[in-house]
Design a protein around this motif. Structure first.
Motif, mmCIF file in Angstrom:
data_model
loop_
_atom_site.group_PDB
_atom_site.id
_atom_site.type_symbol
_atom_site.label_atom_id
_atom_site.label_comp_id
_atom_site.label_asym_id
_atom_site.label_seq_id
_atom_site.Cartn_x
_atom_site.Cartn_y
_atom_site.Cartn_z
ATOM 1 N N LYS A 130 -13.461 12.342 6.307
ATOM 2 C CA LYS A 130 -13.367 13.520 7.187
ATOM 3 C C LYS A 130 -12.866 14.759 6.427
ATOM 4 O O LYS A 130 -11.975 15.471 6.865
ATOM 5 N N GLY A 131 -13.447 14.935 5.234
ATOM 6 C CA GLY A 131 -13.144 16.122 4.449
ATOM 7 C C GLY A 131 -11.775 16.116 3.810
ATOM 8 O O GLY A 131 -11.300 17.171 3.338
ATOM 9 N N LYS A 132 -11.132 15.029 3.811
ATOM 10 C CA LYS A 132 -9.822 14.914 3.190
ATOM 11 C C LYS A 132 -9.845 13.844 2.109
ATOM 12 O O LYS A 132 -10.556 12.840 2.231
ATOM 13 N N ALA A 133 -9.041 14.053 1.047
ATOM 14 C CA ALA A 133 -8.969 13.102 -0.075
ATOM 15 C C ALA A 133 -7.622 12.397 -0.048
ATOM 16 O O ALA A 133 -6.573 13.053 0.133
ATOM 17 N N PHE A 134 -7.672 11.091 -0.231
ATOM 18 C CA PHE A 134 -6.452 10.285 -0.249
ATOM 19 C C PHE A 134 -6.470 9.400 -1.519
ATOM 20 O O PHE A 134 -7.511 8.854 -1.910
ATOM 21 N N LYS A 135 -5.280 9.245 -2.068
ATOM 22 C CA LYS A 135 -5.128 8.336 -3.208
ATOM 23 C C LYS A 135 -4.403 7.088 -2.736
ATOM 24 O O LYS A 135 -3.252 7.141 -2.294
ATOM 25 N N LEU A 193 0.835 -1.202 0.000
ATOM 26 C CA LEU A 193 0.000 0.000 0.000
ATOM 27 C C LEU A 193 0.875 1.259 0.000
ATOM 28 O O LEU A 193 1.858 1.344 0.722
ATOM 29 N N GLU A 194 0.471 2.183 -0.857
ATOM 30 C CA GLU A 194 1.043 3.533 -0.841
ATOM 31 C C GLU A 194 -0.123 4.517 -0.721
ATOM 32 O O GLU A 194 -1.135 4.350 -1.415
ATOM 33 N N VAL A 195 0.026 5.544 0.177
ATOM 34 C CA VAL A 195 -1.055 6.521 0.409
ATOM 35 C C VAL A 195 -0.512 7.910 0.103
ATOM 36 O O VAL A 195 0.561 8.295 0.584
ATOM 37 N N LYS A 196 -1.282 8.645 -0.635
ATOM 38 C CA LYS A 196 -0.892 10.022 -0.969
ATOM 39 C C LYS A 196 -2.096 10.925 -0.719
ATOM 40 O O LYS A 196 -3.183 10.681 -1.259
ATOM 41 N N ARG A 197 -1.879 11.972 0.116
ATOM 42 C CA ARG A 197 -2.976 12.912 0.380
ATOM 43 C C ARG A 197 -3.046 13.911 -0.753
ATOM 44 O O ARG A 197 -2.046 14.496 -1.169
ATOM 45 N N LEU A 198 -4.261 14.140 -1.248
ATOM 46 C CA LEU A 198 -4.469 15.085 -2.342
ATOM 47 C C LEU A 198 -4.695 16.496 -1.801
ATOM 48 O O LEU A 198 -5.261 16.683 -0.715
ATOM 49 N N ASP A 199 -4.237 17.480 -2.580
ATOM 50 C CA ASP A 199 -4.361 18.886 -2.157
ATOM 51 C C ASP A 199 -5.813 19.336 -2.093
ATOM 52 O O ASP A 199 -6.190 20.162 -1.267
#
Length: 426
Positions: free
Chosen positions: A113-118, A70-76
């Protein structure tokens, strides 16, 4: 050129083709099912990883990221519209196992929670591909084994199921007119074989009945015609005793007398030929031929003496044929009669025998007919002269029925007939 196949071969080929088609369809179905299973299993792994990621984010915990899975990246910013998950298959080098490894990658965007993650998830495909290859490698050997089993079973069962068929076929092959009592009923419970045997026995009954009627007719005709022929012969003899008539018509009267005699013997000869063809002489034995040759030689030495022709006999006591004694007398008598009829005074008539061959020879002019047609009935020369009758035809028929080969050759002004037993020692 058309090639014939046995019924068993044809059915075996059909079975193998049908098995191949069914097996191929089954293999394709299995292959597709394996693909579906592979995809479902991989998707379950992705869902598990994705579920854990959601749970951690929902509880506000920090994601435990393992770059192997797994790799997680938070989107702007949050995308206005979530896209469908993206799948990719790739090949990477596994340094631990020192070999290339197949991976499937799934990329998906989640909002929590109002945040986007890829999320970029990985799973290995090696074990699934190994299973897929193993199935592919097993399919062909299994088909070959299955096809072999089908063929072996067919051949094994055919020996049992087709045995009555071959017995009936053998009776059809060996059946001779007048030998119905030698046929026996083949035991079988197969309806088709029962019908075939019934048809064969019905055909035999009709043949036997027709032959019996024909035989009675020919025998009656041969017998009844002798009476008027005897009367005609006696009348001609009376004419021959008239010296004045014979001075003027001797040629005509003699020709008439010869034709009456010929007609008288023709019925008996044809009847004899019919009996030979229908194998009514059944007392075959290992016959020493020397005594019969000597017996007939005495008769023909006297007849040859009347024509002032020498008759030489040189025979071995060791010679034998496997034949009915009466048939051998007929065979040799016809050859000697033919030699006496067509011989010239250039040299003797000879009959010789050794352990293998009997030969009858006489001097004479070369044949005006094709030697290949010599044993045909009533064959005539190309110039239309009279035929050679039935004598040699009877000889050939007797030889064929008793496995005796007969050869004709013309050497040094001599006609030579050679007889050799093809089954000595039986």
């Amino acid at each position: 050129m058309n090639k014939n196949f046995k019924l068993l071969s044809k059915t075996s080929i059909v079975y193998i083709l049908l098995t191949f088609i069914a097996f191929s369809a089954t293999a394709l179905f299995m292959y597709k099912e394996i693909d579906n299973y592979l995809n479902d299993e991989v998707e379950d792994r992705f869902r598990f990883i994705e579920h854990r990621a959601y749970s951690s984010l929902r509880r506000g915990k920090k994601l435990k990221v393992n770059r192997k899975f797994l790799e997680v990246k938070r989107l702007d910013k949050i995308p206005e519209k979530l896209t469908e998950p993206v799948y990719k298959d790739t090949l990477v080098y596994d340094s631990f196992h020192e070999k290339d490894s197949y991976l499937r990658i799934k990329e998906v965007v989640i909002i929590e929670k109002g945040k986007a993650f890829k999320l970029k998830m990985y799973t290995r495909l090696d074990e699934f591909l190994i299973l897929k290859d193993a199935v592919a490698k097993v399919i062909i050997p299994v088909f070959v084994i299955l096809a072999g089993i089908v063929v072996i079973i067919n051949f094994a069962l055919s020996g049992f199921f087709l045995k009555p068929f071959y017995k009936i076929l053998e009776q059809v092959k060996t059946y001779k007119v007048g030998r119905k009592n030698q046929l026996h009923k083949v035991r079988t419970t197969t309806d088709e074989f029962i019908k075939m045997q019934s048809l064969f026995m019905g055909m035999v009954d009709r043949i036997e009945d027709d032959y019996r009627k024909l035989k009675e007719y020919t025998e009656n005709m041969a017998h009844e015609v002798q009476t008027p022929l005897t009367v005609m012969r006696n009348k001609v003899l009376e004419l021959m005793s008239d010296e004045e008539l014979m001075k003027e018509k001797s040629v005509v009267v003699k020709a008439l007398y010869d034709e009456i005699n010929h007609l008288s013997s023709l019925g008996s000869t044809l009847n004899l030929l019919t009996k030979i063809e229908n194998n009514e002489f059944r007392n075959s034995e290992k016959l020493n031929t020397a005594n019969i040759i000597r017996e007939l030689a005495v008769k023909y030495q006297e007849l040859a003496g009347l024509k002032k022709i020498d008759f030489e006999v040189n025979i071995k006591d060791e010679h034998y044929f496997v034949i009915d004694p009466e048939l051998f007398k007929i065979l040799l008598d016809n050859l000697l009669r033919n030699a006496l009829r067509y011989t010239t005074n250039e040299g003797p008539i000879r009959i010789n025998s050794d352990e293998n061959i009997i030969s009858v020879s006489n001097f004479g002019k070369e044949l005006e007919i094709d030697s290949a047609k010599l044993f045909e009935r009533f064959v005539t020369a190309d110039n239309g002269s009279s035929s050679i009758g039935l004598g040699l035809s009877i000889v050939k028929k007797i030889c064929d029925l008793n496995n005796i080969s007969i050869k004709y050759k013309y050497e040094e002004s001599q006609h030579i007939f050679e007889l050799k037993n093809d089954c000595r020692g039986n």
